[in-house]
Design an enzyme around this catalytic site. Sequence first.
Site, PDB file in Angstrom:
ATOM      1  N   TRP A   1      -4.887  -6.789  18.701  1.00  0.00           N
ATOM      2  CA  TRP A   1      -3.986  -5.633  18.627  1.00  0.00           C
ATOM      3  C   TRP A   1      -4.709  -4.333  18.998  1.00  0.00           C
ATOM      4  O   TRP A   1      -4.087  -3.297  19.083  1.00  0.00           O
ATOM      5  CB  TRP A   1      -3.363  -5.521  17.244  1.00  0.00           C
ATOM      6  CG  TRP A   1      -4.335  -5.680  16.123  1.00  0.00           C
ATOM      7  CD1 TRP A   1      -5.108  -4.706  15.590  1.00  0.00           C
ATOM      8  CD2 TRP A   1      -4.653  -6.879  15.421  1.00  0.00           C
ATOM      9  NE1 TRP A   1      -5.879  -5.224  14.585  1.00  0.00           N
ATOM     10  CE2 TRP A   1      -5.619  -6.562  14.457  1.00  0.00           C
ATOM     11  CE3 TRP A   1      -4.208  -8.209  15.508  1.00  0.00           C
ATOM     12  CZ2 TRP A   1      -6.163  -7.509  13.590  1.00  0.00           C
ATOM     13  CZ3 TRP A   1      -4.749  -9.142  14.646  1.00  0.00           C
ATOM     14  CH2 TRP A   1      -5.711  -8.802  13.702  1.00  0.00           C
ATOM     15  N   ARG A   2      -6.036  -4.409  19.211  1.00  0.00           N
ATOM     16  CA  ARG A   2      -6.741  -3.204  19.664  1.00  0.00           C
ATOM     17  C   ARG A   2      -6.786  -3.134  21.181  1.00  0.00           C
ATOM     18  O   ARG A   2      -7.287  -2.164  21.733  1.00  0.00           O
ATOM     19  CB  ARG A   2      -8.167  -3.197  19.110  1.00  0.00           C
ATOM     20  CG  ARG A   2      -8.201  -2.894  17.636  1.00  0.00           C
ATOM     21  CD  ARG A   2      -9.594  -2.557  17.180  1.00  0.00           C
ATOM     22  NE  ARG A   2      -9.577  -2.224  15.768  1.00  0.00           N
ATOM     23  CZ  ARG A   2     -10.569  -2.477  14.929  1.00  0.00           C
ATOM     24  NH1 ARG A   2     -11.665  -3.047  15.370  1.00  0.00           N
ATOM     25  NH2 ARG A   2     -10.477  -2.135  13.666  1.00  0.00           N
TER      26      ARG A   2
ATOM     27  N   LEU B   1       1.449 -17.731   5.767  1.00  0.00           N
ATOM     28  CA  LEU B   1       0.857 -16.396   5.701  1.00  0.00           C
ATOM     29  C   LEU B   1       1.161 -15.725   4.358  1.00  0.00           C
ATOM     30  O   LEU B   1       0.466 -14.811   3.938  1.00  0.00           O
ATOM     31  CB  LEU B   1       1.419 -15.558   6.857  1.00  0.00           C
ATOM     32  CG  LEU B   1       0.622 -14.381   7.390  1.00  0.00           C
ATOM     33  CD1 LEU B   1      -0.806 -14.760   7.711  1.00  0.00           C
ATOM     34  CD2 LEU B   1       1.293 -13.814   8.639  1.00  0.00           C
TER      35      LEU B   1
ATOM     36  N   TYR C   1       1.299   3.955   4.257  1.00  0.00           N
ATOM     37  CA  TYR C   1       0.142   3.490   5.016  1.00  0.00           C
ATOM     38  C   TYR C   1       0.559   3.029   6.426  1.00  0.00           C
ATOM     39  O   TYR C   1      -0.008   3.443   7.435  1.00  0.00           O
ATOM     40  CB  TYR C   1      -0.582   2.337   4.282  1.00  0.00           C
ATOM     41  CG  TYR C   1      -1.425   1.572   5.238  1.00  0.00           C
ATOM     42  CD1 TYR C   1      -2.646   2.091   5.658  1.00  0.00           C
ATOM     43  CD2 TYR C   1      -0.973   0.395   5.834  1.00  0.00           C
ATOM     44  CE1 TYR C   1      -3.399   1.445   6.615  1.00  0.00           C
ATOM     45  CE2 TYR C   1      -1.706  -0.259   6.786  1.00  0.00           C
ATOM     46  CZ  TYR C   1      -2.920   0.275   7.175  1.00  0.00           C
ATOM     47  OH  TYR C   1      -3.652  -0.355   8.149  1.00  0.00           O
TER      48      TYR C   1
ATOM     49  N   GLU D   1       0.010  -4.556  11.822  1.00  0.00           N
ATOM     50  CA  GLU D   1      -0.159  -3.817  10.568  1.00  0.00           C
ATOM     51  C   GLU D   1       0.591  -4.484   9.421  1.00  0.00           C
ATOM     52  O   GLU D   1       0.119  -4.503   8.295  1.00  0.00           O
ATOM     53  CB  GLU D   1       0.301  -2.362  10.730  1.00  0.00           C
ATOM     54  CG  GLU D   1      -0.644  -1.519  11.573  1.00  0.00           C
ATOM     55  CD  GLU D   1      -2.042  -1.414  10.965  1.00  0.00           C
ATOM     56  OE1 GLU D   1      -2.192  -1.595   9.753  1.00  0.00           O
ATOM     57  OE2 GLU D   1      -2.990  -1.160  11.727  1.00  0.00           O
TER      58      GLU D   1
ATOM     59  N   GLN E   1      -1.475  -7.833   3.627  1.00  0.00           N
ATOM     60  CA  GLN E   1      -1.940  -8.701   2.534  1.00  0.00           C
ATOM     61  C   GLN E   1      -2.825  -9.828   3.048  1.00  0.00           C
ATOM     62  O   GLN E   1      -3.044 -10.793   2.332  1.00  0.00           O
ATOM     63  CB  GLN E   1      -0.738  -9.352   1.818  1.00  0.00           C
ATOM     64  CG  GLN E   1       0.345  -8.417   1.399  1.00  0.00           C
ATOM     65  CD  GLN E   1      -0.005  -7.660   0.141  1.00  0.00           C
ATOM     66  OE1 GLN E   1      -1.017  -7.927  -0.496  1.00  0.00           O
ATOM     67  NE2 GLN E   1       0.818  -6.701  -0.228  1.00  0.00           N
TER      68      GLN E   1
ATOM     69  N   TYR F   1       3.611 -13.816   1.234  1.00  0.00           N
ATOM     70  CA  TYR F   1       4.286 -12.515   1.118  1.00  0.00           C
ATOM     71  C   TYR F   1       5.422 -12.424   2.149  1.00  0.00           C
ATOM     72  O   TYR F   1       5.411 -11.600   3.066  1.00  0.00           O
ATOM     73  CB  TYR F   1       3.292 -11.355   1.297  1.00  0.00           C
ATOM     74  CG  TYR F   1       2.202 -11.369   0.268  1.00  0.00           C
ATOM     75  CD1 TYR F   1       2.387 -10.773  -0.977  1.00  0.00           C
ATOM     76  CD2 TYR F   1       0.996 -12.001   0.523  1.00  0.00           C
ATOM     77  CE1 TYR F   1       1.392 -10.809  -1.942  1.00  0.00           C
ATOM     78  CE2 TYR F   1      -0.005 -12.048  -0.431  1.00  0.00           C
ATOM     79  CZ  TYR F   1       0.205 -11.447  -1.662  1.00  0.00           C
ATOM     80  OH  TYR F   1      -0.783 -11.484  -2.602  1.00  0.00           O
TER      81      TYR F   1
ATOM     82  N   CYS G   1     -25.391   0.098   2.837  1.00  0.00           N
ATOM     83  CA  CYS G   1     -25.671   1.524   3.029  1.00  0.00           C
ATOM     84  C   CYS G   1     -26.748   1.765   4.096  1.00  0.00           C
ATOM     85  O   CYS G   1     -26.705   2.775   4.793  1.00  0.00           O
ATOM     86  CB  CYS G   1     -26.088   2.165   1.709  1.00  0.00           C
ATOM     87  SG  CYS G   1     -24.824   1.992   0.439  1.00  0.00           S
TER      88      CYS G   1
ATOM     89  N   CYS H   1     -23.048  10.535   2.272  1.00  0.00           N
ATOM     90  CA  CYS H   1     -22.286   9.853   1.213  1.00  0.00           C
ATOM     91  C   CYS H   1     -22.816  10.258  -0.174  1.00  0.00           C
ATOM     92  O   CYS H   1     -23.967   9.984  -0.522  1.00  0.00           O
ATOM     93  CB  CYS H   1     -22.407   8.342   1.417  1.00  0.00           C
ATOM     94  SG  CYS H   1     -21.665   7.404   0.074  1.00  0.00           S
TER      95      CYS H   1
ATOM     96  N   ASP I   1      -5.535   3.030   2.796  1.00  0.00           N
ATOM     97  CA  ASP I   1      -5.334   1.671   2.289  1.00  0.00           C
ATOM     98  C   ASP I   1      -6.502   1.356   1.354  1.00  0.00           C
ATOM     99  O   ASP I   1      -7.264   2.253   0.980  1.00  0.00           O
ATOM    100  CB  ASP I   1      -5.226   0.667   3.450  1.00  0.00           C
ATOM    101  CG  ASP I   1      -6.549   0.475   4.164  1.00  0.00           C
ATOM    102  OD1 ASP I   1      -7.501   1.277   3.928  1.00  0.00           O
ATOM    103  OD2 ASP I   1      -6.671  -0.482   4.946  1.00  0.00           O
TER     104      ASP I   1
ATOM    105  N   SER J   1       0.040 -13.256  -6.093  1.00  0.00           N
ATOM    106  CA  SER J   1      -0.690 -12.016  -6.366  1.00  0.00           C
ATOM    107  C   SER J   1      -0.743 -11.689  -7.855  1.00  0.00           C
ATOM    108  O   SER J   1      -1.756 -11.212  -8.344  1.00  0.00           O
ATOM    109  CB  SER J   1      -0.072 -10.854  -5.587  1.00  0.00           C
ATOM    110  OG  SER J   1       1.290 -10.755  -5.896  1.00  0.00           O
TER     111      SER J   1
HETATM  112  S1  SF4 Z   1     -19.928   5.002   2.659  1.00  0.00           S
HETATM  113 FE1  SF4 Z   1     -21.568   5.346   1.200  1.00  0.00          FE
HETATM  114  S2  SF4 Z   1     -21.465   3.635  -0.233  1.00  0.00           S
HETATM  115 FE2  SF4 Z   1     -20.282   3.087   1.579  1.00  0.00          FE
HETATM  116  S3  SF4 Z   1     -21.734   1.944   2.843  1.00  0.00           S
HETATM  117 FE3  SF4 Z   1     -21.753   4.087   3.526  1.00  0.00          FE
HETATM  118  S4  SF4 Z   1     -23.450   4.982   2.395  1.00  0.00           S
HETATM  119 FE4  SF4 Z   1     -22.926   3.100   1.347  1.00  0.00          FE
END
Ligand code: SF4
Length: 371
Positions: A32-33, A88, A128, A45, A50, A90, A207, A216, A146, A310
């Site tokens: 879909w991209r 699928l 959404y 979408e 779900q 829902y 991270c 962040c 979302d 669910s």
């Molecule tokens: S948004 Fe923040 S918590 Fe999430 S992966 Fe990146 S650095 Fe880590």
Amino acid sequence: MAKGSVQSKLSPSAIRRPLLRWFEREARDLPWRRTRDPYAIWVSEIMLQQTRVPAAVPYYERFVRRFPTVHTLAKAPLDSVLKLWEGLGYYSRARNLHRAAREIITRFGGQIPETRAELLSLPGIGAYTAGAISSIAFGRREPLVDGNVTRVLCRVFRVRRNPKEAAVQKKLWSLAEELLPSARPGDFNQALMELGSEVCLPRNPLCDICPLRKVCLARLHGEQARLPVRPRTKPIPCHTVVVGVIERNGRILIDKRRSEGLLGGLWEFPGGKKRSGESLEEALHREVLEEIGIRIRVGGPVATIDHAYSHFRVRLHAFRCTYASGTPQCFGCDAVKWVRPGDLRRYAFPAANKKIIQILQTSRRCGSAQS
Ligand code: SF4
């Protein structure tokens, strides 16, 4: 919750630029991209609401092959849409998709609307999905939030309250809107979702490879594992359900669930929930009589199947039964039918009933191989 606007804490461009660059490099190549067709984006979408991406891809490809336009979907009978959706889950998503396709023909001349307000007026399209279609397919500057976006925003902005609270939801939507660039808002929205899905994972976020690691706030405070705040969850109830594979003259009786509600419009073996104090057999006699007005003789067990929905789980006991008396009628369903065992596959069944069918077919094959 982090106080103040995005501008006062983190510059939107400090988030936009690295995130969009990362998305250009790392975005998954998803079917879909490869299109800007609003119909295809809408279908994807709805499926992704779900369902995880790997499970949705084959369904999406089959669906747009069979119903390539909003016109073909609107013209199709609901049964064939549900059959394609089978497995699928829902199913209200499929019913609403079908209803919305018909409304797009009658109210919008067959054109999928662009604006959030018009999209929100269609069945099955919430805030959404309206944001996703409007920004991704039409390039409009509409935010979306979302589960993935919630997790990313709660961590990046160190939101330390339950994201399900209305005030926090409002804050998250306004953060998502402030961050949105005027150019490429659809890519930005997809980048936020992709980051949540692939890097900012619920447990153990990655991270070290995250494009937002320098800004962040959760990471800077070492709070990634604690955010988003998770409210205490109630234990999930488990229901005991009993169904009958009722045979008469080589045919099996199935009924169609009422079109609204859980699994609406799907076919199933007659039965229902066991009450406390009843045996499984007693429950089956009562449910079949209440639902379709016939009496049966209950035979041996076919299978016991555990299935999770669910908000609850079921343990489903299926028994072989034979018809005894009465005329099948629809007291608690939309239709009843006697069908040949080999024709069961033509009807859309919920997952637990599908497993019963597989077991029946395997035992029939084994039986005929031995005889
Ligand atoms: S948004 Fe923040 S918590 Fe999430 S992966 Fe990146 S650095 Fe880590």
